[in-house]
Scaffold this motif. Structure first.
Motif, PDB file in Angstrom:
ATOM      1  N   GLY A 111     -15.649  -7.440  -6.366  1.00  0.00           N
ATOM      2  CA  GLY A 111     -14.223  -6.557  -6.104  1.00  0.00           C
ATOM      3  C   GLY A 111     -14.528  -5.158  -6.261  1.00  0.00           C
ATOM      4  O   GLY A 111     -13.227  -4.234  -5.964  1.00  0.00           O
ATOM      5  N   THR A 115     -20.138  -4.341  -1.611  1.00  0.00           N
ATOM      6  CA  THR A 115     -20.608  -4.489  -0.257  1.00  0.00           C
ATOM      7  C   THR A 115     -20.289  -3.409   0.683  1.00  0.00           C
ATOM      8  O   THR A 115     -20.900  -2.904   1.476  1.00  0.00           O
ATOM      9  CB  THR A 115     -19.833  -6.070   0.087  1.00  0.00           C
ATOM     10  OG1 THR A 115     -20.209  -6.934  -0.529  1.00  0.00           O
ATOM     11  CG2 THR A 115     -20.569  -6.424   1.656  1.00  0.00           C
ATOM     12  N   THR A 116     -18.968  -3.040   0.574  1.00  0.00           N
ATOM     13  CA  THR A 116     -18.527  -1.881   1.210  1.00  0.00           C
ATOM     14  C   THR A 116     -19.261  -0.652   1.030  1.00  0.00           C
ATOM     15  O   THR A 116     -19.564   0.144   2.200  1.00  0.00           O
ATOM     16  CB  THR A 116     -16.971  -1.695   0.815  1.00  0.00           C
ATOM     17  OG1 THR A 116     -16.189  -2.720   0.693  1.00  0.00           O
ATOM     18  CG2 THR A 116     -16.427  -0.458   1.702  1.00  0.00           C
ATOM     19  N   ASP A 252      -9.514   7.348  -3.791  1.00  0.00           N
ATOM     20  CA  ASP A 252      -8.398   7.395  -2.962  1.00  0.00           C
ATOM     21  C   ASP A 252      -7.037   6.993  -3.671  1.00  0.00           C
ATOM     22  O   ASP A 252      -5.913   7.295  -3.170  1.00  0.00           O
ATOM     23  CB  ASP A 252      -8.701   6.987  -1.588  1.00  0.00           C
ATOM     24  CG  ASP A 252      -8.907   5.431  -1.444  1.00  0.00           C
ATOM     25  OD1 ASP A 252     -10.058   5.168  -2.496  1.00  0.00           O
ATOM     26  OD2 ASP A 252      -8.482   4.697  -0.670  1.00  0.00           O
TER      27      ASP A 252
END
Ligand code: GDP
Length: 297
Positions: A111, A115-116, A252
């Protein structure tokens, strides 16, 4: 959550000093209390805050502040300079090998954004460093992690190596490295497994993968929104794997990002990138000076 910046915090003290015309040690003490509160609110670890404030205090008691017409601004400048220095001063670049393939191992808890970030990093390296990356699907435990990486790969037109979820990560990495050599791909980015908590099985597997991959970069991916937890995670991963860099994701969000400061001082490893959106182009080199400004508000 609304934060009060250090500038606003120091304003009241400055107004008082202006009336008197001279800065005293007691004024500096009041200012240091404000610095301390601002940093704690920004989620900087309290031990880090303590030693940091002591350093700043020493400098603040020097001539520059004591004789200044704008002591509050001088204090802010000292705090900003010291914060920047503590986070490494300059932007630290990613380790690239001059003997291809460069191997980058992505580690972190589930989480966090591994991967992102793997996809984002592949795109960054192709765009900015002219690299030909291969993404490797080594997270065989999280459902859909392989599909997610394949989807990202398609989106940015970067090849993804996977062997499904029935083969060990060790074997996947061995094959992936060979594949990269065969296909003349000069950068291998390995998305490894994460879990919800750090455990021995995960760490042992990662250590074995490290032994096989011999990575030039072990990039820890941590979620900036998790604050103090991020610091503990960074400490554990660093102790066990000797990481070489950190990517702080989800900057962000509405965090001040004090975790950045703590992570750097606890691990002494540079933060190299900041995740600024969910999108695949949302990765930026980490700039300590900008982060210092953000932490101060
Ligand atoms: P992994 O389990 O560590 O591989 O985590 P994922 O890459 O699947 O990311 C978990 C969630 O965080 C996903 O919904 C991502 O879109 C999101 N995410 C990752 N990085 C960022 C970031 O920098 N900003 C934001 N807003 N979301 C992010």
């Amino acid at each position: 959550m609304a934060f009060e910046g250090l500038g606003e915090r120091l304003q009241a003290t400055m107004d008082r000093i202006k009336g008197k015309g001279k800065v005293t040690e007691a004024d500096i003490k009041v200012m240091m209390r404000e610095v301390r509160l601002a940093l704690l609110e920004a989620d900087v670890n309290f031990k880090v805050v303590k030693s940091f404030v002591n350093d700043v205090k020493e400098r603040a008691l020097g001539q520059d502040v004591m004789t200044s017409l704008t002591p509050g601004q001088q204090v802010i400048k000292i705090v900003r300079d010291e914060l920047t220095a503590l986070m490494g001063g300059e932007n630290s670049r990613i380790n690239l090998s001059n003997k291809p393939p460069t191997v980058i191992m992505m580690v972190g808890l589930q989480g966090a954004g591994k991967t992102t970030t793997s996809g984002k990093l592949a795109l960054h390296l192709r765009k900015k460093h002219n690299k030909k990356p291969l993404l490797v699907a080594g997270d065989i435990y999280r459902p859909a992690a392989i599909d997610q990486l394949q989807t990202v790969g398609k989106q940015i037109d970067i090849p993804v190596f996977d062997m499904g979820d029935k083969v060990s990560p060790q074997e996947i990495v061995t094959n992936a490295l060979q594949h990269a050599r065969d296909e003349h791909l000069d950068t291998v980015i390995i998305d490894t497994a994460g879990r919800l908590h750090i455990d021995e099985t995960l760490m042992n597997e990662l250590k074995e993968v490290k032994g096989i991959a011999k990575p030039d970069e072990i990039m820890l991916v941590v979620d900036a929104m998790t604050g103090q937890d991020a610091v503990n995670v960074a400490e554990s991963f660093n102790d066990l794997l000797d990481i070489t860099g950190v990517t702080l994701t989800k900057l962000d969000g509405d965090t001040r990002g004090g975790a950045a400061l703590s992570i750097r001082s606890v691990t002494e490893k540079p933060i190299k990138f900041a995740g600024m959106s969910e999108k695949v182009d949302g990765l930026e080199p980490f700039h300590p000076d900008r982060m210092a400004q953000r932490i101060l508000g």
